[in-house]
Design a protein around this motif. Sequence first.
Motif, mmCIF file in Angstrom:
data_model
loop_
_atom_site.group_PDB
_atom_site.id
_atom_site.type_symbol
_atom_site.label_atom_id
_atom_site.label_comp_id
_atom_site.label_asym_id
_atom_site.label_seq_id
_atom_site.Cartn_x
_atom_site.Cartn_y
_atom_site.Cartn_z
ATOM 1 N N SER A 125 17.174 -120.789 -34.495
ATOM 2 C CA SER A 125 16.589 -120.517 -35.811
ATOM 3 C C SER A 125 17.729 -120.245 -36.794
ATOM 4 O O SER A 125 18.898 -120.190 -36.414
ATOM 5 C CB SER A 125 15.661 -119.309 -35.731
ATOM 6 O OG SER A 125 16.411 -118.154 -35.409
ATOM 7 N N ARG A 126 17.372 -120.047 -38.051
ATOM 8 C CA ARG A 126 18.412 -119.739 -39.046
ATOM 9 C C ARG A 126 19.184 -118.491 -38.651
ATOM 10 O O ARG A 126 20.406 -118.463 -38.696
ATOM 11 C CB ARG A 126 17.780 -119.504 -40.412
ATOM 12 C CG ARG A 126 17.512 -120.729 -41.169
ATOM 13 C CD ARG A 126 17.165 -120.366 -42.603
ATOM 14 N NE ARG A 126 16.731 -121.550 -43.280
ATOM 15 C CZ ARG A 126 15.630 -121.654 -43.961
ATOM 16 N NH1 ARG A 126 14.823 -120.634 -44.081
ATOM 17 N NH2 ARG A 126 15.320 -122.782 -44.557
ATOM 18 N N SER A 127 18.461 -117.450 -38.296
ATOM 19 C CA SER A 127 19.138 -116.206 -37.943
ATOM 20 C C SER A 127 19.857 -116.344 -36.607
ATOM 21 O O SER A 127 20.874 -115.688 -36.385
ATOM 22 C CB SER A 127 18.147 -115.047 -37.907
ATOM 23 O OG SER A 127 17.095 -115.322 -37.016
ATOM 24 N N LEU A 146 22.826 -107.938 -41.454
ATOM 25 C CA LEU A 146 21.971 -108.688 -40.539
ATOM 26 C C LEU A 146 20.557 -108.119 -40.495
ATOM 27 O O LEU A 146 19.585 -108.869 -40.378
ATOM 28 C CB LEU A 146 22.583 -108.716 -39.141
ATOM 29 C CG LEU A 146 23.859 -109.536 -39.008
ATOM 30 C CD1 LEU A 146 24.445 -109.394 -37.611
ATOM 31 C CD2 LEU A 146 23.615 -110.986 -39.343
ATOM 32 N N ILE A 147 20.420 -106.803 -40.581
ATOM 33 C CA ILE A 147 19.091 -106.191 -40.623
ATOM 34 C C ILE A 147 18.357 -106.650 -41.877
ATOM 35 O O ILE A 147 17.175 -107.022 -41.837
ATOM 36 C CB ILE A 147 19.188 -104.660 -40.564
ATOM 37 C CG1 ILE A 147 19.636 -104.219 -39.167
ATOM 38 C CG2 ILE A 147 17.863 -104.006 -40.930
ATOM 39 C CD1 ILE A 147 19.997 -102.752 -39.079
ATOM 40 N N ASP A 148 19.055 -106.652 -43.009
ATOM 41 C CA ASP A 148 18.437 -107.094 -44.256
ATOM 42 C C ASP A 148 18.080 -108.571 -44.188
ATOM 43 O O ASP A 148 16.980 -108.967 -44.562
ATOM 44 C CB ASP A 148 19.392 -106.834 -45.419
ATOM 45 C CG ASP A 148 18.818 -107.300 -46.741
ATOM 46 O OD1 ASP A 148 17.705 -106.857 -47.088
ATOM 47 O OD2 ASP A 148 19.474 -108.114 -47.422
ATOM 48 N N TYR A 149 18.982 -109.372 -43.693
ATOM 49 C CA TYR A 149 18.748 -110.818 -43.604
ATOM 50 C C TYR A 149 17.585 -111.127 -42.666
ATOM 51 O O TYR A 149 16.741 -111.962 -42.970
ATOM 52 C CB TYR A 149 20.024 -111.511 -43.112
ATOM 53 C CG TYR A 149 19.926 -113.015 -43.057
ATOM 54 C CD1 TYR A 149 20.114 -113.787 -44.191
ATOM 55 C CD2 TYR A 149 19.664 -113.663 -41.857
ATOM 56 C CE1 TYR A 149 20.038 -115.161 -44.141
ATOM 57 C CE2 TYR A 149 19.576 -115.044 -41.792
ATOM 58 C CZ TYR A 149 19.768 -115.786 -42.938
ATOM 59 O OH TYR A 149 19.679 -117.150 -42.872
ATOM 60 N N GLY A 150 17.538 -110.458 -41.543
ATOM 61 C CA GLY A 150 16.492 -110.710 -40.568
ATOM 62 C C GLY A 150 15.121 -110.214 -40.979
ATOM 63 O O GLY A 150 14.104 -110.703 -40.498
#
Length: 117
Positions: free
Chosen positions: A46-48, A98-102
């Motif tokens: 996936s993107r993440s 990463l928390i924000d992005y996810g």
Amino acid sequence: MTELSRSSDAREGPHHVVSLQTYFLVYVALVVLLAATVLASEMPFSRSGHLYAAMAISAVKTILIALIFMHVYYSAPLTWITAAGTLMWVALMIGFFLIDYGSRTWIDILGKWPAGQ
């Protein structure tokens, strides 16, 4: 400037000389990790998932560069503490990113993200 800071004795001290073989092995490891990064970009994640894979591989490359090329491995304990604190701070900032992005939901905005991607 003080007498000591102007003298050449202030900059002299025991230096560890890293062998050419060590540099070559680290270079080979970095090239292999570069290939792993390229291969990971082609994997069906996936993107993440792509982001997490790239960040993990780059963390290993960063540690290799800091330890060998920046001579942290052969430095005084205070240098180790400073380098570890710096890496922990960067890891904390990347972790928050990463928390924000996810946690974001990708909405379909006209002209921004094609549907289904």
